[in-house]
Design a protein around this motif. Structure first.
Motif, mmCIF file in Angstrom:
data_model
loop_
_atom_site.group_PDB
_atom_site.id
_atom_site.type_symbol
_atom_site.label_atom_id
_atom_site.label_comp_id
_atom_site.label_asym_id
_atom_site.label_seq_id
_atom_site.Cartn_x
_atom_site.Cartn_y
_atom_site.Cartn_z
ATOM 1 N N LEU A 28 0.928 -1.064 -0.027
ATOM 2 C CA LEU A 28 0.158 -0.164 0.196
ATOM 3 C C LEU A 28 0.764 1.273 0.014
ATOM 4 N N LYS A 29 1.892 1.170 0.510
ATOM 5 C CA LYS A 29 2.944 2.432 0.675
ATOM 6 C C LYS A 29 3.350 2.857 -0.865
ATOM 7 N N LYS A 30 3.684 1.687 -1.575
ATOM 8 C CA LYS A 30 4.012 1.984 -2.861
ATOM 9 C C LYS A 30 2.817 2.488 -3.737
ATOM 10 N N GLU A 31 1.670 1.925 -3.451
ATOM 11 C CA GLU A 31 0.427 2.098 -4.453
ATOM 12 C C GLU A 31 0.087 3.618 -4.067
ATOM 13 N N LEU A 32 0.214 3.899 -2.818
ATOM 14 C CA LEU A 32 -0.225 5.221 -2.466
ATOM 15 C C LEU A 32 0.754 6.276 -2.485
ATOM 16 N N ASN A 33 2.268 5.919 -2.828
ATOM 17 C CA ASN A 33 3.244 6.844 -2.669
ATOM 18 C C ASN A 33 3.054 7.453 -1.310
ATOM 19 N N ALA A 34 2.962 6.659 -0.170
ATOM 20 C CA ALA A 34 2.816 7.184 1.075
ATOM 21 C C ALA A 34 4.160 7.137 1.925
ATOM 22 N N VAL A 35 4.302 7.945 2.920
ATOM 23 C CA VAL A 35 5.221 7.556 3.907
ATOM 24 C C VAL A 35 4.600 7.426 5.324
ATOM 25 N N ILE A 36 5.283 6.408 6.042
ATOM 26 C CA ILE A 36 5.036 6.193 7.412
ATOM 27 C C ILE A 36 5.686 6.674 8.415
ATOM 28 N N ILE A 71 0.730 11.015 4.054
ATOM 29 C CA ILE A 71 1.404 10.958 5.051
ATOM 30 C C ILE A 71 0.525 9.774 6.376
ATOM 31 N N VAL A 72 1.284 8.845 6.698
ATOM 32 C CA VAL A 72 0.308 8.221 7.582
ATOM 33 C C VAL A 72 1.100 8.215 8.866
ATOM 34 N N PHE A 73 0.302 9.034 9.705
ATOM 35 C CA PHE A 73 1.133 9.326 11.128
ATOM 36 C C PHE A 73 0.794 8.290 12.312
ATOM 37 N N ALA A 74 1.831 7.584 12.358
ATOM 38 C CA ALA A 74 1.478 6.806 13.713
ATOM 39 C C ALA A 74 1.975 7.567 14.825
ATOM 40 N N GLY A 75 0.949 8.070 15.459
ATOM 41 C CA GLY A 75 1.514 8.766 16.723
ATOM 42 C C GLY A 75 0.006 9.489 17.440
ATOM 43 N N LYS A 90 -1.725 17.585 0.964
ATOM 44 C CA LYS A 90 -1.422 16.185 1.155
ATOM 45 C C LYS A 90 -2.382 15.426 2.119
ATOM 46 N N LEU A 91 -2.780 14.044 1.546
ATOM 47 C CA LEU A 91 -3.807 13.298 2.676
ATOM 48 C C LEU A 91 -2.987 12.999 3.858
ATOM 49 N N VAL A 92 -3.559 13.384 4.938
ATOM 50 C CA VAL A 92 -2.750 12.853 6.294
ATOM 51 C C VAL A 92 -3.750 11.944 7.151
ATOM 52 N N LEU A 93 -3.297 10.632 7.312
ATOM 53 C CA LEU A 93 -3.831 9.760 8.064
ATOM 54 C C LEU A 93 -3.503 9.291 9.326
ATOM 55 N N LEU A 94 -4.335 9.169 10.091
ATOM 56 C CA LEU A 94 -4.227 8.541 11.533
ATOM 57 C C LEU A 94 -4.780 7.470 11.810
ATOM 58 N N PRO A 95 -4.065 6.281 12.090
ATOM 59 C CA PRO A 95 -4.917 4.875 12.336
ATOM 60 C C PRO A 95 -6.121 5.026 13.122
ATOM 61 N N ASP A 96 -5.984 5.639 14.145
ATOM 62 C CA ASP A 96 -7.220 5.958 15.086
ATOM 63 C C ASP A 96 -7.478 7.404 15.449
ATOM 64 N N LEU A 97 -8.588 8.285 15.007
ATOM 65 C CA LEU A 97 -8.807 9.436 15.325
ATOM 66 C C LEU A 97 -8.933 9.726 16.628
ATOM 67 N N ALA A 294 -6.241 2.047 7.823
ATOM 68 C CA ALA A 294 -6.254 3.643 7.317
ATOM 69 C C ALA A 294 -5.667 3.637 5.914
ATOM 70 N N MET A 295 -4.790 2.864 5.486
ATOM 71 C CA MET A 295 -4.087 3.049 4.173
ATOM 72 C C MET A 295 -4.878 2.461 2.968
ATOM 73 N N LYS A 296 -5.605 1.308 3.427
ATOM 74 C CA LYS A 296 -6.440 0.629 2.572
ATOM 75 C C LYS A 296 -7.704 1.742 2.211
ATOM 76 N N ASN A 297 -8.365 2.128 3.310
ATOM 77 C CA ASN A 297 -9.496 2.865 3.142
ATOM 78 C C ASN A 297 -9.331 4.367 2.795
ATOM 79 N N ARG A 298 -7.991 4.804 3.028
ATOM 80 C CA ARG A 298 -7.584 6.175 2.841
ATOM 81 C C ARG A 298 -8.320 7.226 4.016
#
Ligand code: 13P
Ligand code: SF4
Length: 324
Positions: A28-36, A71-75, A90-97, A294-298
């Motif tokens: 998913l990281k490659k598919e989305l060009n995402a950074v964790i 940006i997938v922010f694990a924090g 940019k799309l900024v994702l947080l695994p749990d809001l 979060a990455m799968k569902n954006r």
């Protein structure tokens, strides 16, 4: 002797998830060009899948310079929100809001506006652990790794409000010799460490050094051989010739300490009660499964009003310039 076991790769237990979450997240990281981006307090499997692990300042710098689209922010929320403030497109994702922060929550915007109004002529230095609304009312943002350095750059005759952490504020006062008006906030994790149990551990391990985060209470900091941000504690523990450390901060950081120095021993500073309350319950809301979803569902994504974002950006940029 206490040792930390390095965790195994996390294979999802539920049929709804791919068998190898690490592989699925990397795809998913490659598919989305995402950074964790992950903070040291995250579960070790999240740290192991991240592109960058760091303290709040390093993660803000990474968020400011990334070329990724997502940006997938694990924090926690304020960290992901800072990334969004710096990257509105940019799309900024947080695994749990719901991954909040007790320290940020201890400083509500309406009460802080009144506090600020009661101290005319003061400039506001706010610790990054606060909401975008508090940042928007601030002149300079700081983190635990640059707070002293930034306060020392402010003219000596300029009165300063420091918010929201009273423990970091007190530590900055001691280190800088400056008088600060402190907002009385604190972190539920860092105020839980037991001075009595730390002293007992020092007796049991006379060779150990105590290393502590400045969010700890003064009763704990007074026993510390070294005080610093999470990254600074990690660097210190690697550079020091000492073999045993009592670590007075969230124990998630011990994963990196142990990885980088497998022969050293890291003892988590114990909380006052027999609980796991030295673990940040907010950080721990994020799991590898939620990160994958979060990455799968954006989603869930961080959003904030543009007016607040623009006002909150200015003091963050000031921090990045002043701490360059
Ligand atoms: P650091 O900036 O040292 O990583 O600290 C962040 C934090 O939330 C400490 O509780
Ligand atoms: Fe907030 Fe404390 Fe958790 Fe850090 S450890 S995120 S300051 S509640």
């Amino acid at each position: 002797m206490f040792t930390t076991t390095l965790p195994q790769r996390n294979f999802a237990q539920t049929a709804a998830f791919p068998h190898d979450l690490f592989e699925a997240i990397n795809a998913l990281k490659k598919e989305l060009n995402a950074v964790i981006l992950a903070h040291y307090y995250q579960d070790s499997d999240i740290q192991d899948v991240a592109d960058y692990i760091g303290d709040s300042l390093e993660l803000s710098r990474k968020a400011a310079s990334t070329n990724a689209d997502v940006i997938v922010f694990a924090g926690v929320h304020f960290m992901a929100e800072t990334a969004k403030i710096l990257n509105p497109d940019k799309l900024v994702l947080l695994p749990d809001l719901n991954a909040g922060c007790s320290l940020a929550d201890s400083c509500p915007a309406d009460a802080f506006a009144k506090f600020k109004a009661a101290h005319p002529g003061h400039i506001v230095v706010s610790y990054i652990n606060c909401s975008a609304e508090i940042k928007a009312m601030s002149d300079i943002i700081c983190t635990s790794s640059n707070a002293v350095k930034l306060v020392l750059q402010i003219p000596e005759d300029q009165p300063i409000i420091f918010a929201p952490d009273r423990n970091l504020g007190r530590y900055v006062m001691e280190q800088s010799g400056r008088d600060l008006v402190l907002w009385q906030g604190s972190c539920m994790v860092h105020e839980t460490f037991s001075e009595k149990k730390i002293v007992q551990l020092k007796i049991e391990h006379p060779e150990a050094e105590v290393i502590a985060h400045p969010e700890c209470e003064p009763s704990v900091l007074r026993h510390a051989n070294y005080v610093g941000s999470t990254s600074a504690l990690l660097k210190y523990s690697q550079a020091s010739s000492t073999q045993v450390f009592i670590v007075a901060t969230e124990p998630g950081i011990i994963h990196q300490m142990q990885k980088q120095a497998p022969n050293k021993h890291f003892i988590p500073a114990p909380p006052m009660n027999d609980c796991a309350c030295n673990e940040c319950p907010h950080m721990r809301l994020n799991t590898l499964e939620k990160l994958y979803l979060a990455m799968k569902n954006r989603a869930p994504e961080i959003t904030l009003p543009e007016e607040t974002r623009v006002a909150a950006l200015r003091p963050i940029q000031r921090m990045l310039e002043m701490s360059a």
